[in-house]
Scaffold this motif. Structure first.
Motif, PDB file in Angstrom:
ATOM      1  N   UNK A 109       0.841  -1.201   0.000  1.00 59.81           N
ATOM      2  CA  UNK A 109       0.000   0.000   0.000  1.00 59.81           C
ATOM      3  C   UNK A 109       0.876   1.250   0.000  1.00 59.81           C
ATOM      4  N   UNK A 110       1.967   1.217   0.737  1.00 56.77           N
ATOM      5  CA  UNK A 110       2.873   2.367   0.782  1.00 56.77           C
ATOM      6  C   UNK A 110       3.594   2.559  -0.543  1.00 56.77           C
ATOM      7  N   UNK A 111       3.787   1.497  -1.298  1.00 58.86           N
ATOM      8  CA  UNK A 111       4.473   1.587  -2.593  1.00 58.86           C
ATOM      9  C   UNK A 111       3.540   2.035  -3.713  1.00 58.86           C
ATOM     10  N   UNK A 112       2.273   2.212  -3.428  1.00 65.12           N
ATOM     11  CA  UNK A 112       1.297   2.586  -4.456  1.00 65.12           C
ATOM     12  C   UNK A 112       1.627   3.942  -5.085  1.00 65.12           C
ATOM     13  N   UNK A 113       1.914   4.960  -4.275  1.00 62.70           N
ATOM     14  CA  UNK A 113       2.216   6.290  -4.820  1.00 62.70           C
ATOM     15  C   UNK A 113       3.539   6.305  -5.603  1.00 62.70           C
TER      16      UNK A 113
END
Length: 130
Positions: A109-113
């Motif tokens: 989820x943190x790697x999404x951006x």
């Protein structure tokens, strides 16, 4: 629910948020450092799926390594921490089995951006600015 339980849940939530923000920061920095490489890949015909896989694979690899090191450390320190645990044994298999997927979900989820930033790289801009 008791005060201690509520406090521990608050600390766990804060730790999850801090984990997400720090993983985002590291992944964003790593992705920005690879901007030229991503531009070259896209210029040579790389698809959005390949670029997304490049960033997500790195995040998953880093997180898997961190989970393995953290799990081994937790097992090694379980005797010391046993007096601080309530309602579970120091080597609770359910806790050890659940934390890996939860942390991996947080990492992805943190790697999404950073993935979105990598997908927006214009090859001509990436190659021009160096």
């Amino acid at each position: 629910m008791g005060f201690i339980t509520t406090l521990m849940m608050l600390f766990a939530g804060t730790a999850a948020v801090l984990t997400t923000v720090s993983i985002y920061g590291v992944m964003s920095y790593a992705t920005s450092r690879r901007r030229r490489e991503i531009g070259v890949r896209v210029a040579l015909g790389g698809t959005k799926a390949h670029v997304a896989a490049l960033v997500l694979n790195r995040a998953a690899l880093d997180m898997a390594l961190g989970i393995m090191i953290g799990g081994a450390s937790a097992l090694a320190l379980s005797r010391i921490m046993s007096s601080l645990l309530y309602g579970v044994t120091p080597t609770d298999p359910v806790a050890f089995a659940l934390i890996g997927p939860v942390l991996m979900t947080i990492a992805l989820a943190a790697a999404f951006m950073p993935v979105r930033k990598a997908l927006a790289v214009d090859p001509s801009e990436a190659l021009r600015h160096d």
